[in-house]
Structures are given as C-alpha cells and as structure tokens.
Design an enzyme around this catalytic site. Structure first.
Site, PDB file in Angstrom:
ATOM      1  N   ASN A  44      87.747  89.978  98.781  1.00 32.53           N
ATOM      2  CA  ASN A  44      87.166  88.732  98.246  1.00 32.53           C
ATOM      3  C   ASN A  44      87.950  87.696  97.554  1.00 32.53           C
ATOM      4  O   ASN A  44      88.883  87.955  96.914  1.00 32.53           O
ATOM      5  CB  ASN A  44      86.063  89.476  97.515  1.00 32.53           C
ATOM      6  CG  ASN A  44      86.284  90.317  96.480  1.00 32.53           C
ATOM      7  OD1 ASN A  44      87.405  90.849  96.170  1.00 32.53           O
ATOM      8  ND2 ASN A  44      85.411  90.365  95.423  1.00 32.53           N
ATOM      9  N   ILE A  45      87.410  86.448  97.587  1.00 32.71           N
ATOM     10  CA  ILE A  45      87.997  85.169  96.930  1.00 32.71           C
ATOM     11  C   ILE A  45      86.731  84.645  96.491  1.00 32.71           C
ATOM     12  O   ILE A  45      86.004  83.867  96.959  1.00 32.71           O
ATOM     13  CB  ILE A  45      88.571  84.530  98.174  1.00 32.71           C
ATOM     14  CG1 ILE A  45      89.728  85.371  98.927  1.00 32.71           C
ATOM     15  CG2 ILE A  45      89.233  83.086  97.679  1.00 32.71           C
ATOM     16  CD1 ILE A  45      89.934  84.410 100.157  1.00 32.71           C
ATOM     17  N   GLU A  46      86.695  84.880  94.970  1.00 37.69           N
ATOM     18  CA  GLU A  46      85.792  84.272  94.202  1.00 37.69           C
ATOM     19  C   GLU A  46      85.965  82.741  93.918  1.00 37.69           C
ATOM     20  O   GLU A  46      86.992  82.189  94.104  1.00 37.69           O
ATOM     21  CB  GLU A  46      85.384  84.885  92.887  1.00 37.69           C
ATOM     22  CG  GLU A  46      84.927  86.508  93.353  1.00 37.69           C
ATOM     23  CD  GLU A  46      84.486  87.335  92.334  1.00 37.69           C
ATOM     24  OE1 GLU A  46      84.782  87.085  91.199  1.00 37.69           O
ATOM     25  OE2 GLU A  46      83.562  88.253  92.595  1.00 37.69           O
ATOM     26  N   CYS A  55      83.583  86.944 100.913  1.00 39.87           N
ATOM     27  CA  CYS A  55      83.728  88.391 100.822  1.00 39.87           C
ATOM     28  C   CYS A  55      84.936  88.832 101.714  1.00 39.87           C
ATOM     29  O   CYS A  55      85.255  88.180 102.679  1.00 39.87           O
ATOM     30  CB  CYS A  55      82.454  89.260 101.501  1.00 39.87           C
ATOM     31  SG  CYS A  55      80.811  88.887 100.668  1.00 39.87           S
ATOM     32  N   GLU A  57      85.198  91.127 103.736  1.00 41.31           N
ATOM     33  CA  GLU A  57      85.047  91.321 105.275  1.00 41.31           C
ATOM     34  C   GLU A  57      84.995  90.136 105.936  1.00 41.31           C
ATOM     35  O   GLU A  57      85.730  90.019 107.026  1.00 41.31           O
ATOM     36  CB  GLU A  57      83.590  92.109 105.502  1.00 41.31           C
ATOM     37  CG  GLU A  57      83.362  93.205 104.777  1.00 41.31           C
ATOM     38  CD  GLU A  57      82.646  93.189 103.209  1.00 41.31           C
ATOM     39  OE1 GLU A  57      83.172  92.308 102.810  1.00 41.31           O
ATOM     40  OE2 GLU A  57      81.864  94.161 103.209  1.00 41.31           O
ATOM     41  N   CYS A  91      77.783  93.328 102.624  1.00 38.78           N
ATOM     42  CA  CYS A  91      76.418  92.291 102.345  1.00 38.78           C
ATOM     43  C   CYS A  91      75.490  91.893 103.644  1.00 38.78           C
ATOM     44  O   CYS A  91      76.168  92.062 104.710  1.00 38.78           O
ATOM     45  CB  CYS A  91      76.735  91.309 101.444  1.00 38.78           C
ATOM     46  SG  CYS A  91      77.392  89.761 102.286  1.00 38.78           S
ATOM     47  N   CYS A  94      77.930  89.387 105.603  1.00 38.47           N
ATOM     48  CA  CYS A  94      78.763  89.995 106.561  1.00 38.47           C
ATOM     49  C   CYS A  94      78.193  90.768 107.497  1.00 38.47           C
ATOM     50  O   CYS A  94      78.975  90.825 108.771  1.00 38.47           O
ATOM     51  CB  CYS A  94      79.752  90.738 105.731  1.00 38.47           C
ATOM     52  SG  CYS A  94      80.701  89.986 104.362  1.00 38.47           S
TER      53      CYS A  94
HETATM   54  N1  THU Z   1      81.631  91.241  98.181  1.00 34.57           N
HETATM   55  C1  THU Z   1      82.511  91.562  99.189  1.00 34.57           C
HETATM   56  O1  THU Z   1      83.569  91.067  99.172  1.00 34.57           O
HETATM   57  N2  THU Z   1      81.742  92.335 100.097  1.00 34.57           N
HETATM   58  C2  THU Z   1      80.750  92.579 100.293  1.00 34.57           C
HETATM   59  O2  THU Z   1      79.941  93.047 101.320  1.00 34.57           O
HETATM   60  C3  THU Z   1      79.663  92.606  99.038  1.00 34.57           C
HETATM   61  C4  THU Z   1      80.323  91.578  98.051  1.00 34.57           C
HETATM   62  C5  THU Z   1      82.136  90.443  96.760  1.00 34.57           C
HETATM   63  C6  THU Z   1      81.602  89.314  96.711  1.00 34.57           C
HETATM   64  C7  THU Z   1      82.165  88.883  95.226  1.00 34.57           C
HETATM   65  O3  THU Z   1      83.405  88.466  95.048  1.00 34.57           O
HETATM   66  C8  THU Z   1      81.804  90.420  94.779  1.00 34.57           C
HETATM   67  O4  THU Z   1      82.114  91.245  95.703  1.00 34.57           O
HETATM   68  C9  THU Z   1      80.497  90.828  93.944  1.00 34.57           C
HETATM   69  O5  THU Z   1      79.588  90.495  94.696  1.00 34.57           O
END
Ligand code: THU
Length: 136
Positions: A44-46, A55, A57, A91, A94
């Site tokens: 994940n890259i915020e 996300c 995935e 999520c 995804c």
């Molecule tokens: N996140 C994912 O990388 N994959 C998911 O399927 C659910 C959420 C990440 C996004 C964000 O950086 C962190 O989890 C919290 O939501």
C-alpha cells in the site's frame, strides 16, 4: 517442502515490509501470480490526501498489467499494524479490479504467516459481481 502458496505468501510478507503507510500504520503486502508463474508484488502507498492512497493489491495488479500481463492465477495478501495479526481481506475497490482481470475461480489467500492462511475464490468474495460483459 513449501508449495507455490507458501512461496506466494512469503513474497507478500516481504512486500509488506516496504509498505508506505505513515498515516494509518496499517501495512499491506500482496503478491500476484500470473498464468506464466511470475510473481508481481505490491504494497500500500498512502498519501497525505488520503483518497490518493493505493492498496497493495492494486499496486500488484497495476504493476503486472503495465508490463503486459493479463492472466492471473492467485494473489496472496497480508496486512496488519505490528504484524499480520489478522487475515487481511481485499477492499471493495480491489475486488472490483479482480473482477475486471480475473476469472471467478481466481484464488485469494489471506495470510497471517506462510503456514497460517485462508483460501477463497473470487466468486466467494465478490458474488454477483459487475463485469464488462454487461456492457456488450
Ligand atoms: N489497504 C490495502 O492495501 N488493501 C486493502 O485491501 C485494504 C486497505 C490499505 C490502504 C491503506 O493504506 C490502509 O490499508 C488502511 O486502509
């Protein structure tokens, strides 16, 4: 001996280590297996503008697709704050990306460790999904 599922989970656990998650602290790693048995990882890259977050995935899918891969067998997902203390489920966005690029028997592994994981098919996690065939 480790089978392909353990190998895929190990790659997801490695990818999780480089997650960029300074805001949520929730680190996710994914490893996507192509039909040609190549593995594409993602984390994940915020973003400070939260909606720009990607996300793990989708990072894995978009890396693979941008290199011309379009056929996929499975994805391993691992996520958590300190460690992958829980099974991390993809999520909704995804799941919809999986719907676009995968068949209903696409395998989704949600893992705490290499040995401790749950296995699903896309049809289990996204029943009655909306796909491009509806637009023909
Ligand atoms: N996140 C994912 O990388 N994959 C998911 O399927 C659910 C959420 C990440 C996004 C964000 O950086 C962190 O989890 C919290 O939501």
């Amino acid at each position: 001996m480790a089978d392909w599922k353990n190998t895929l989970i190990r790659a997801a656990l490695e990818a999780r280590k480089i997650a960029y998650a300074p805001y949520s602290g929730y680190k996710v790693g994914a490893a996507l297996l192509t039909e040609e048995d190549e593995i594409y990882t993602g984390c994940n890259i915020e973003n400070a503008s939260y909606g720009a977050t990607n996300c793990a995935e989708r990072t894995a899918f978009f890396r693979a697709i941008s290199e011309g891969k379009l056929n996929f067998k499975a994805i391993a997902i691992t996520g958590g704050k300190e460690a992958p203390e829980d099974y991390a489920y993809p999520c909704g966005i995804c799941r919809q990306v999986m719907q676009e690029f995968c068949k209903e028997d696409f395998i989704i592994l949600t893992a705490k460790t290499e040995q401790d994981y749950q296995e699903y098919r896309l049809r289990d996690l996204l029943p009655y999904g909306f796909g491009g065939e509806k637009l023909q």
